[in-house]
Design a protein around this motif. Structure first.
Motif, PDB file in Angstrom:
ATOM      1  N   UNK A 249       0.832  -1.198   0.000  1.00 27.74           N
ATOM      2  CA  UNK A 249       0.000   0.000   0.000  1.00 27.74           C
ATOM      3  C   UNK A 249       0.869   1.252   0.000  1.00 27.74           C
ATOM      4  N   UNK A 250       2.032   1.177   0.662  1.00 30.72           N
ATOM      5  CA  UNK A 250       2.933   2.329   0.699  1.00 30.72           C
ATOM      6  C   UNK A 250       3.450   2.665  -0.691  1.00 30.72           C
ATOM      7  N   UNK A 251       3.806   1.632  -1.463  1.00 27.17           N
ATOM      8  CA  UNK A 251       4.309   1.858  -2.821  1.00 27.17           C
ATOM      9  C   UNK A 251       3.208   2.348  -3.743  1.00 27.17           C
ATOM     10  N   UNK A 252       1.972   2.041  -3.395  1.00 30.11           N
ATOM     11  CA  UNK A 252       0.847   2.507  -4.198  1.00 30.11           C
ATOM     12  C   UNK A 252       0.550   3.978  -3.938  1.00 30.11           C
ATOM     13  N   UNK A 253       0.710   4.398  -2.683  1.00 33.62           N
ATOM     14  CA  UNK A 253       0.371   5.778  -2.324  1.00 33.62           C
ATOM     15  C   UNK A 253       1.496   6.758  -2.626  1.00 33.62           C
ATOM     16  N   UNK A 254       2.744   6.334  -2.358  1.00 29.75           N
ATOM     17  CA  UNK A 254       3.887   7.233  -2.511  1.00 29.75           C
ATOM     18  C   UNK A 254       4.715   6.815  -3.730  1.00 29.75           C
ATOM     19  N   UNK A 255       4.606   7.597  -4.769  1.00 30.12           N
ATOM     20  CA  UNK A 255       5.265   7.261  -6.035  1.00 30.12           C
ATOM     21  C   UNK A 255       6.781   7.360  -5.944  1.00 30.12           C
ATOM     22  N   UNK A 256       7.288   8.229  -5.066  1.00 29.85           N
ATOM     23  CA  UNK A 256       8.742   8.419  -4.956  1.00 29.85           C
ATOM     24  C   UNK A 256       9.448   7.159  -4.458  1.00 29.85           C
ATOM     25  N   UNK A 257       8.748   6.311  -3.711  1.00 26.34           N
ATOM     26  CA  UNK A 257       9.372   5.088  -3.198  1.00 26.34           C
ATOM     27  C   UNK A 257       9.688   4.096  -4.313  1.00 26.34           C
ATOM     28  N   UNK A 258       9.000   4.230  -5.432  1.00 26.21           N
ATOM     29  CA  UNK A 258       9.214   3.299  -6.545  1.00 26.21           C
ATOM     30  C   UNK A 258      10.447   3.638  -7.363  1.00 26.21           C
ATOM     31  N   UNK A 259      11.090   4.766  -7.103  1.00 28.96           N
ATOM     32  CA  UNK A 259      12.278   5.171  -7.856  1.00 28.96           C
ATOM     33  C   UNK A 259      13.522   4.498  -7.277  1.00 28.96           C
ATOM     34  N   UNK A 260      13.716   3.258  -7.639  1.00 30.24           N
ATOM     35  CA  UNK A 260      14.877   2.506  -7.158  1.00 30.24           C
ATOM     36  C   UNK A 260      15.307   1.524  -8.239  1.00 30.24           C
ATOM     37  N   UNK A 261      16.544   1.047  -8.113  1.00 29.02           N
ATOM     38  CA  UNK A 261      17.092   0.127  -9.109  1.00 29.02           C
ATOM     39  C   UNK A 261      16.654  -1.316  -8.873  1.00 29.02           C
ATOM     40  N   UNK A 262      16.319  -1.643  -7.637  1.00 27.22           N
ATOM     41  CA  UNK A 262      15.945  -3.029  -7.320  1.00 27.22           C
ATOM     42  C   UNK A 262      14.657  -3.417  -8.041  1.00 27.22           C
ATOM     43  N   UNK A 263      14.649  -4.615  -8.577  1.00 26.13           N
ATOM     44  CA  UNK A 263      13.478  -5.111  -9.294  1.00 26.13           C
ATOM     45  C   UNK A 263      12.800  -6.272  -8.561  1.00 26.13           C
ATOM     46  N   UNK A 264      13.596  -7.090  -7.881  1.00 24.27           N
ATOM     47  CA  UNK A 264      13.029  -8.244  -7.191  1.00 24.27           C
ATOM     48  C   UNK A 264      12.400  -7.799  -5.878  1.00 24.27           C
ATOM     49  N   UNK A 265      11.283  -8.438  -5.543  1.00 24.73           N
ATOM     50  CA  UNK A 265      10.519  -8.019  -4.371  1.00 24.73           C
ATOM     51  C   UNK A 265      11.292  -8.250  -3.083  1.00 24.73           C
ATOM     52  N   UNK A 266      12.157  -9.256  -3.067  1.00 22.91           N
ATOM     53  CA  UNK A 266      12.971  -9.520  -1.872  1.00 22.91           C
ATOM     54  C   UNK A 266      13.900  -8.343  -1.596  1.00 22.91           C
ATOM     55  N   UNK A 267      14.538  -7.814  -2.627  1.00 25.36           N
ATOM     56  CA  UNK A 267      15.443  -6.667  -2.465  1.00 25.36           C
ATOM     57  C   UNK A 267      14.689  -5.398  -2.087  1.00 25.36           C
ATOM     58  N   UNK A 268      13.472  -5.241  -2.640  1.00 24.17           N
ATOM     59  CA  UNK A 268      12.667  -4.058  -2.309  1.00 24.17           C
ATOM     60  C   UNK A 268      12.264  -4.083  -0.837  1.00 24.17           C
ATOM     61  N   UNK A 269      11.889  -5.254  -0.330  1.00 26.04           N
ATOM     62  CA  UNK A 269      11.490  -5.381   1.076  1.00 26.04           C
ATOM     63  C   UNK A 269      12.662  -5.054   2.000  1.00 26.04           C
ATOM     64  N   UNK A 270      13.840  -5.567   1.652  1.00 28.32           N
ATOM     65  CA  UNK A 270      15.012  -5.326   2.507  1.00 28.32           C
ATOM     66  C   UNK A 270      15.466  -3.868   2.461  1.00 28.32           C
ATOM     67  N   UNK A 271      15.352  -3.218   1.320  1.00 28.33           N
ATOM     68  CA  UNK A 271      15.812  -1.830   1.206  1.00 28.33           C
ATOM     69  C   UNK A 271      14.866  -0.864   1.901  1.00 28.33           C
ATOM     70  N   UNK A 272      13.569  -1.047   1.750  1.00 26.46           N
ATOM     71  CA  UNK A 272      12.593  -0.136   2.348  1.00 26.46           C
ATOM     72  C   UNK A 272      12.227  -0.535   3.773  1.00 26.46           C
ATOM     73  N   UNK A 273      12.673  -1.697   4.204  1.00 28.45           N
ATOM     74  CA  UNK A 273      12.359  -2.135   5.563  1.00 28.45           C
ATOM     75  C   UNK A 273      10.909  -2.528   5.751  1.00 28.45           C
ATOM     76  N   UNK A 274      10.296  -3.077   4.715  1.00 31.39           N
ATOM     77  CA  UNK A 274       8.894  -3.489   4.807  1.00 31.39           C
ATOM     78  C   UNK A 274       8.783  -4.858   5.489  1.00 31.39           C
ATOM     79  N   UNK A 275       7.646  -5.108   6.085  1.00 25.91           N
ATOM     80  CA  UNK A 275       7.394  -6.402   6.703  1.00 25.91           C
ATOM     81  C   UNK A 275       6.937  -7.390   5.636  1.00 25.91           C
ATOM     82  N   UNK A 276       7.589  -8.537   5.626  1.00 25.72           N
ATOM     83  CA  UNK A 276       7.243  -9.537   4.620  1.00 25.72           C
ATOM     84  C   UNK A 276       5.803 -10.022   4.794  1.00 25.72           C
ATOM     85  N   UNK A 277       5.370 -10.177   6.042  1.00 25.15           N
ATOM     86  CA  UNK A 277       4.008 -10.677   6.289  1.00 25.15           C
ATOM     87  C   UNK A 277       2.959  -9.697   5.778  1.00 25.15           C
TER      88      UNK A 277
END
Length: 636
Positions: A249-277
């Motif tokens: 939901x955070x990536x849906x609301x805030x467009x600036x968070x999507x400006x990153x080089x990581x493509x795989x969801x595992x790397x995105x979770x680790x970089x943004x500190x999102x909860x996997x659950x």
């Protein structure tokens, strides 16, 4: 006196009986008399029926026939009244349409212009005139009339053929209403046309309008078409932005968070500190609502689903199992035509139970012909052959489909690329040691689909093919290939089309595997007689004399190298070819591509073959007519 006494006694009885019933006999008789009708004799009935028939038959005398009376004696006033009624009905219909559609008159004018501008044999200048006229009539009203099935088609034609300035004005007018039009059955075609004809500067703006609404549009049967179309023509960064809205939901609301080089969801979770659950819960809700509505044909959904399965570990294993159960069936058949979809199909086959695999096979039965010829779908069939232990069901659904169309399958380019690394037929004859080969081949294929063209979109981890079922692999191959009759059909096809397969870039490898008997000699000794017939067929083709009309199989690039490999790897074939085709004729074939075939007898690892041919070939080598190729050192 006696008769009178009897009469009196009878009257007394009647009175006593009537008194018991409590009703007067005279009144009952009157009522009965009213109900009883007089019965006519049969003779009177027949006479009355005859009279009625005679009355019907009596008609007024007329000098004209019945047909002529109907045609000519109708008054002329009736014709006029019918015409007037039709005209009145048309007028009333027009009035009703004008009341219901405020732009009805405009649509009628546009349809007339559209019939002129969409012709093929029209001059370019004349078409541009009609397009300009139509756009002038629609100016300021485009968003209102774009949802009409008539106006939508007119607008599509205008956007296709209009000038850049006119197209820009249409874009500016439709921009604020893009999301609304994306949900319209007719206007969606106009929206996709806008994406196709947009310039490089306009396309990012159109894609940005979808931000925050990707999940909502994907849940809509019409709106999902727009998202998939934008995903197909977008670059890697734009694809990533569209995908990330489905992750959180955070990536849906805030467009600036999507400006990153990581493509795989595992790397995105680790970089943004999102909860996997929380990410898994959000993606489960989004994806489940999509496939519950049956909207599973789009590649963006396949990509999101494969990313979801990559993070569905033991914490959320139950949700992953539910995904496999829900998709195993007709839905999965609609998924496996893409690269990510085929990976999902292989995972469902690998992790699904016997019921899920049976449902999948039954759903594939009607579409087996298309799946076999599909480059991605055939990888799922490889997984089925490697995993499903119910060989009777696989034989009934898959093997029978292969047998009915063997030659076309062998010569198919997609099947050649797949069969080289665990394909349908070749996988059974020559199984691969590495279960990942089929997927690696699909990923390293030269003909990469457009959504895989950018390397930044490729996942680093590869989904492996199935590891195999519980049944012994050799026994499964024996049942699917030999017991089912597929091997015999395969050898027969190779005999019938030996020349075509040898000269084909796609069929030569299959013929080679069949002629050598397959890995572990699976075709021996059951089909030894059939294989001997195949050797004799190839030898008979090689024994033919040179001709200017058709290229000889010993001089063809593909067939000469295939025959050379067969001589080196199959001593039986080498002896048959020598005795029936090349003995005493080697000097003729000592030059060109055919020299590789002749030299193979000297290079053979079988000493009997070398001794058999040495007497004739050694003088050619000594005289320099036949050159033995030098083996190149392999770089380690």
């Amino acid at each position: 006196m006696a008769p009178k006494d009897e009469a009196m006694k009878s009257n007394k009885r009647k009175r006593v009986a009537g008194g018991d019933k409590g009703a007067k006999p005279t009144q009952e008789l009157k009522k009965k008399s009213k109900l009883i009708k007089p019965i006519k004799p049969d003779s009177l009935k027949k006479e009355s029926k005859k009279e009625k028939k005679q009355e019907k038959l009596i008609k007024p005398a007329s000098s004209k026939p019945k047909a002529l009376m109907k045609i000519h004696e109708v008054p002329a006033k009736d014709d006029k009244s019918k015409k007037e009624m039709r005209q009145l009905a048309k007028e009333r219909t027009e009035v009703r349409k004008k009341r219901r559609k405020p732009h009805y008159t405009l649509e009628q004018e546009l349809s007339l212009l559209w019939e002129k501008m969409r012709r093929r044999n029209i001059v370019k200048e004349e078409r541009s005139t009609f397009v300009t006229e139509a756009l002038k009539k629609m100016k300021g009203k485009i968003p209102e009339i774009a949802s009409s099935h008539i106006s939508s088609r007119v607008l599509q034609t205008c956007v296709k053929y209009c000038s850049d300035a006119e197209r820009d004005s249409v874009y500016e007018e439709l921009r604020p209403h893009l999301l609304t039009l994306s949900l319209s059955t007719y206007a969606v075609h106009l929206v996709t046309k806008m994406f196709d004809t947009a310039s490089k500067s306009q396309l990012p703006g159109l894609i940005s309008l979808l931000h925050g609404n990707v999940a909502r549009l994907l849940r809509h049967s019409v709106g999902s078409i727009v998202v998939e179309h934008a995903y197909q023509i977008a670059n890697a960064i734009q694809k990533r932005e569209l995908l990330m809205e489905l992750y959180s939901k955070e990536l849906q609301l805030f467009k600036d968070l999507a400006n990153m080089k990581e493509t795989r969801i595992v790397d995105i979770i680790s970089k943004l500190g999102l909860r996997k659950s929380s990410v898994c819960r959000h993606m489960t809700g989004v994806l489940q609502s999509i496939w519950e509505k049956g909207i599973v044909d789009h590649s963006i959904v396949h990509k999101a689903l494969i990313e979801y399965l990559s993070i569905a570990d033991k914490v959320v294993q139950m949700s992953a199992e539910e995904v496999v159960k829900q998709l195993s069936g007709p839905l999965l058949v609609r998924i496996i035509h893409t690269r990510d979809g085929s990976r999902i199909g292989m995972l469902c086959v690998k992790h699904g139970g016997a019921k899920e695999r049976k449902k999948l096979l039954k759903a594939m039965k009607e579409h087996m012909g298309k799946i076999i010829h599909d480059n991605c779908g055939s990888l799922v069939l490889v997984s089925i052959l490697s995993n499903v232990d119910d060989t009777k069901l696989v034989t009934k659904v898959l093997i029978r489909a292969l047998q009915s169309n063997l030659k076309e399958i062998i010569l198919d380019k997609a099947q050649k690329e797949t069969c080289d690394d665990d394909g349908d037929d070749d996988m059974l004859v020559k199984p691969s040691n590495d279960n990942d080969d089929g997927l690696k081949k699909a990923e390293s294929d030269n003909e990469t689909p457009p959504w895989e063209a950018d390397e930044s979109m490729e996942p680093e981890e590869e989904t492996p093919l199935a590891e195999g079922g519980k049944k012994d692999p050799f026994l499964r191959r024996q049942e699917l290939l030999v017991t089912s009759g597929l091997a015999e059909s395969l050898v027969d096809t190779c005999i019938e089309s030996a020349e075509e397969l040898l000269k084909s870039n796609f069929g030569k490898d299959v013929l080679y595997e069949v002629a050598t008997g397959g890995a572990d000699g699976i075709l021996h000794p059951t089909l030894d007689d059939k294989l001997t017939s195949l050797y004799e067929k190839i030898a008979s083709l090689a024994s033919e004399s040179k001709s200017d009309e058709a290229e000889h199989i010993l001089e063809n690039f593909h067939s000469s190298r295939t025959i050379r490999k067969l001589i080196l790897d199959c001593s039986t074939f080498a002896s048959v070819l020598w005795s029936k085709a090349l003995k005493g004729k080697c000097k003729i074939w000592a030059q060109g591509h055919s020299s590789k075939v002749v030299a193979a007898f000297i290079e053979s690892s079988d000493s009997k073959i070398r001794e058999l041919t040495k007497k004739e070939l050694q003088p050619l080598v000594d005289d320099g007519l036949l050159k033995i190729p030098v083996a190149k050192p392999v770089d380690k």
